[in-house]
Scaffold this motif. Structure first.
Motif, PDB file in Angstrom:
ATOM      1  N   ALA A 193      75.937  64.663 102.073  1.00 15.23           N
ATOM      2  CA  ALA A 193      76.154  66.017 101.558  1.00 15.23           C
ATOM      3  C   ALA A 193      76.659  65.988 100.117  1.00 15.23           C
ATOM      4  N   LEU A 194      77.490  65.029  99.788  1.00 14.94           N
ATOM      5  CA  LEU A 194      78.005  64.932  98.423  1.00 14.94           C
ATOM      6  C   LEU A 194      76.883  64.594  97.435  1.00 14.94           C
ATOM      7  N   PHE A 195      75.949  63.775  97.854  1.00 20.91           N
ATOM      8  CA  PHE A 195      74.802  63.491  96.985  1.00 20.91           C
ATOM      9  C   PHE A 195      73.916  64.724  96.834  1.00 20.91           C
ATOM     10  N   THR A 196      73.737  65.478  97.917  1.00 25.57           N
ATOM     11  CA  THR A 196      72.955  66.712  97.825  1.00 25.57           C
ATOM     12  C   THR A 196      73.650  67.722  96.912  1.00 25.57           C
ATOM     13  N   ALA A 197      74.966  67.789  97.015  1.00 21.67           N
ATOM     14  CA  ALA A 197      75.730  68.693  96.145  1.00 21.67           C
ATOM     15  C   ALA A 197      75.610  68.265  94.690  1.00 21.67           C
ATOM     16  N   ALA A 198      75.663  66.953  94.444  1.00 22.37           N
ATOM     17  CA  ALA A 198      75.511  66.453  93.073  1.00 22.37           C
ATOM     18  C   ALA A 198      74.142  66.828  92.520  1.00 22.37           C
ATOM     19  N   GLN A 199      73.115  66.732  93.353  1.00 23.93           N
ATOM     20  CA  GLN A 199      71.763  67.116  92.920  1.00 23.93           C
ATOM     21  C   GLN A 199      71.703  68.600  92.596  1.00 23.93           C
ATOM     22  N   ALA A 200      72.346  69.416  93.445  1.00 30.18           N
ATOM     23  CA  ALA A 200      72.345  70.864  93.207  1.00 30.18           C
ATOM     24  C   ALA A 200      73.047  71.203  91.896  1.00 30.18           C
ATOM     25  N   LEU A 201      74.153  70.518  91.599  1.00 32.43           N
ATOM     26  CA  LEU A 201      74.850  70.755  90.337  1.00 32.43           C
ATOM     27  C   LEU A 201      73.998  70.304  89.152  1.00 32.43           C
ATOM     28  N   ASP A 202      73.275  69.200  89.323  1.00 29.41           N
ATOM     29  CA  ASP A 202      72.339  68.760  88.276  1.00 29.41           C
ATOM     30  C   ASP A 202      71.317  69.848  87.984  1.00 29.41           C
ATOM     31  N   GLU A 203      70.751  70.399  89.046  1.00 28.22           N
ATOM     32  CA  GLU A 203      69.709  71.414  88.891  1.00 28.22           C
ATOM     33  C   GLU A 203      70.264  72.722  88.324  1.00 28.22           C
ATOM     34  N   ASN A 204      71.574  72.907  88.425  1.00 30.31           N
ATOM     35  CA  ASN A 204      72.221  74.085  87.830  1.00 30.31           C
ATOM     36  C   ASN A 204      72.723  73.802  86.417  1.00 30.31           C
ATOM     37  N   ASP A 205      72.368  72.626  85.875  1.00 31.69           N
ATOM     38  CA  ASP A 205      72.783  72.224  84.526  1.00 31.69           C
ATOM     39  C   ASP A 205      74.295  72.192  84.362  1.00 31.69           C
ATOM     40  N   VAL A 206      74.995  71.794  85.412  1.00 30.98           N
ATOM     41  CA  VAL A 206      76.453  71.661  85.365  1.00 30.98           C
ATOM     42  C   VAL A 206      76.792  70.275  84.815  1.00 30.98           C
ATOM     43  N   PRO A 207      77.683  70.181  83.835  1.00 29.16           N
ATOM     44  CA  PRO A 207      78.032  68.864  83.268  1.00 29.16           C
ATOM     45  C   PRO A 207      78.518  67.891  84.334  1.00 29.16           C
ATOM     46  N   GLU A 208      78.148  66.631  84.175  1.00 21.55           N
ATOM     47  CA  GLU A 208      78.586  65.608  85.120  1.00 21.55           C
ATOM     48  C   GLU A 208      80.073  65.311  84.965  1.00 21.55           C
ATOM     49  N   ASP A 209      80.555  65.352  83.745  1.00 21.42           N
ATOM     50  CA  ASP A 209      81.959  65.066  83.490  1.00 21.42           C
ATOM     51  C   ASP A 209      82.844  66.159  84.079  1.00 21.42           C
ATOM     52  N   GLY A 210      83.794  65.775  84.896  1.00 17.27           N
ATOM     53  CA  GLY A 210      84.731  66.740  85.466  1.00 17.27           C
ATOM     54  C   GLY A 210      84.387  67.205  86.865  1.00 17.27           C
ATOM     55  N   ARG A 211      83.258  66.801  87.427  1.00 11.69           N
ATOM     56  CA  ARG A 211      82.912  67.226  88.786  1.00 11.69           C
ATOM     57  C   ARG A 211      83.914  66.649  89.795  1.00 11.69           C
ATOM     58  N   PHE A 212      84.218  67.428  90.810  1.00  9.86           N
ATOM     59  CA  PHE A 212      85.178  66.976  91.817  1.00  9.86           C
ATOM     60  C   PHE A 212      84.851  67.603  93.163  1.00  9.86           C
ATOM     61  N   ALA A 213      85.400  67.017  94.205  1.00  7.64           N
ATOM     62  CA  ALA A 213      85.327  67.579  95.550  1.00  7.64           C
ATOM     63  C   ALA A 213      86.730  67.568  96.137  1.00  7.64           C
ATOM     64  N   VAL A 214      87.082  68.649  96.812  1.00  5.38           N
ATOM     65  CA  VAL A 214      88.349  68.707  97.543  1.00  5.38           C
ATOM     66  C   VAL A 214      88.001  68.936  99.009  1.00  5.38           C
ATOM     67  N   LEU A 215      88.469  68.021  99.867  1.00  7.09           N
ATOM     68  CA  LEU A 215      88.141  68.060 101.281  1.00  7.09           C
ATOM     69  C   LEU A 215      89.407  68.184 102.114  1.00  7.09           C
ATOM     70  N   ARG A 216      89.237  68.657 103.333  1.00  5.19           N
ATOM     71  CA  ARG A 216      90.341  68.612 104.275  1.00  5.19           C
ATOM     72  C   ARG A 216      90.623  67.152 104.612  1.00  5.19           C
ATOM     73  N   PRO A 217      91.835  66.792 105.008  1.00 11.86           N
ATOM     74  CA  PRO A 217      92.133  65.385 105.336  1.00 11.86           C
ATOM     75  C   PRO A 217      91.178  64.789 106.354  1.00 11.86           C
ATOM     76  N   GLN A 218      90.755  65.576 107.346  1.00 10.86           N
ATOM     77  CA  GLN A 218      89.860  65.057 108.382  1.00 10.86           C
ATOM     78  C   GLN A 218      88.545  64.564 107.789  1.00 10.86           C
ATOM     79  N   GLU A 219      87.938  65.368 106.928  1.00  7.14           N
ATOM     80  CA  GLU A 219      86.667  64.960 106.317  1.00  7.14           C
ATOM     81  C   GLU A 219      86.874  63.864 105.271  1.00  7.14           C
ATOM     82  N   TYR A 220      88.002  63.913 104.585  1.00  7.12           N
ATOM     83  CA  TYR A 220      88.298  62.878 103.578  1.00  7.12           C
ATOM     84  C   TYR A 220      88.352  61.500 104.236  1.00  7.12           C
TER      85      TYR A 220
END
Length: 355
Positions: A193-220
């Motif tokens: 899912a994180l790779f799919t999200a990265a692809q979606a951000l790429d396609e939205n022309d979102v800069p790579e620098d500064g991207r982050f994910a915040v997850l609940r402890p269980q998923e982390y």
């Protein structure tokens, strides 16, 4: 004439004069500020703007320019050319309003302070700082989810996105239904899912620098274990055989797909849309009527993947502390407070992870 009395050196006095607990109060305030900073996850992960006065601030949002091959002899400034060389860069703005003052307070009776065998002031200071940090972080987490479910700010721009982790597909931005039958995602599904999200951000022309994910402890931690419980090193995000980074020993996974990974217990996971008052006296309705204030339906939320440009905070009164000894009550009142507001800026920079 000597009277047998001793003049103590009061450690709480400033230059041996004035109030005997002046320095103690400053230490108390410092501990509140320190605790607030230590318990924040989202503060450094979004856009903050400070204003000196007023009740709101405008955040300009601009679209993108276009480029065309030039034919010699044509007038670049002629808007009638086809294709036109002039870019019509779309513009919009987001207005974020200051919420009511949010405060945490406590009262310390002088007699209790004297009788107590440990430093209760540091405990009180820590709890006041934590209380405000939780409210701040929780509000920002909710706004990031609202951004992921929002339509584009600029006409013709990109919307936010919702990603179904178990199916690894992008869904509708308004997706917030209850899917409680599917709540046991694996670490391998989270990595995908994180790779799919990265692809979606790429396609939205979102800069790579500064991207982050915040997850609940269980998923982390499932990113580390690889499975939904037992350790499955082959599908773990820290598997160095496939270029993973992190440590099972320390329980950390710093990055996946170029996205910095954080964990937080401040992510919402229940339906709060029916809470009429929202987050206290919140002035910003980030869900546009489908919630209240910063509150919405977070039943399926697992976390967010985003860029700091997605969400903004307007700060009128930064975290401040006040303390006053009240003679008539024989104790000290401590108050920690701030006045801020939060809102969505660029929805295309946010993706919600749902189960």
């Amino acid at each position: 004439m000597a009277n047998g009395d001793t003049s103590p050196s009061r450690v709480g006095q400033v230059n041996s004069s004035g109030a005997v607990d002046a320095l103690f109060l400053k230490k108390f305030a410092g501990e509140i500020l320190t605790t607030f900073e230590e318990n924040n996850v989202f503060k450094a992960l979004h856009t903050i703007r400070t204003i000196e006065s007023g009740k709101s601030a405008q955040f300009p949002v601009t679209g993108i320019a276009t480029a065309n091959y030039y034919t010699p002899g044509q007038n670049i400034a002629d808007s009638g050319q086809s294709p036109s060389y002039l870019s019509d860069i779309k513009k919009n703005e987001k207005v974020i309003t200051i919420d009511d003052v949010l405060l945490a307070s406590t009262f310390l009776a002088s007699i209790d302070d004297v009788k107590n065998h440990y430093d209760i002031r540091s405990v009180y200071a820590s709890e006041l700082g934590k209380a405000l940090a939780v409210r701040f972080d929780s509000a920002i987490a909710k706004v990031f989810i609202a951004a992921a479910r929002s339509a584009a700010t600029i006409t013709g721009g990109k919307d936010g996105g919702v990603l179904d982790v178990s199916a690894n597909v992008m869904g509708d931005i308004s997706d917030s239904g209850d899917d409680s039958t599917n709540n046991d995602v694996t670490g391998a599904q989270m990595v995908a899912a994180l790779f799919t999200a990265a692809q979606a951000l790429d396609e939205n022309d979102v800069p790579e620098d500064g991207r982050f994910a915040v997850l609940r402890p269980q998923e982390y931690y499932r990113l580390i274990t690889g499975g939904s419980g037992a350790l499955t090193i082959g599908s773990s995000a820290v598997n160095k055989d496939v270029g993973g980074v992190g440590s099972i020993a320390s329980g950390t996974v710093p990055q996946v797909a170029g996205i910095s990974i954080y964990k937080s217990t401040h992510l919402p996971s229940t339906d709060l849309s029916a809470v009429a008052t929202g987050d206290g006296a919140a002035s910003n309705d980030v869900f546009g009527g489908s919630g209240s204030g910063y509150n919405g339906n977070f039943t399926n939320s697992l976390g967010i993947v985003a860029h700091p440009a997605a969400v903004g905070t307007v700060k009128l009164l930064d975290l401040a502390t006040e303390s006053e000894y009240q003679m008539e009550r024989q104790g000290t009142l401590f108050v920690a407070k701030y006045a801020m507001g939060h809102g969505v800026l660029r929805p295309e920079c946010a993706i919600e992870l749902q189960k």
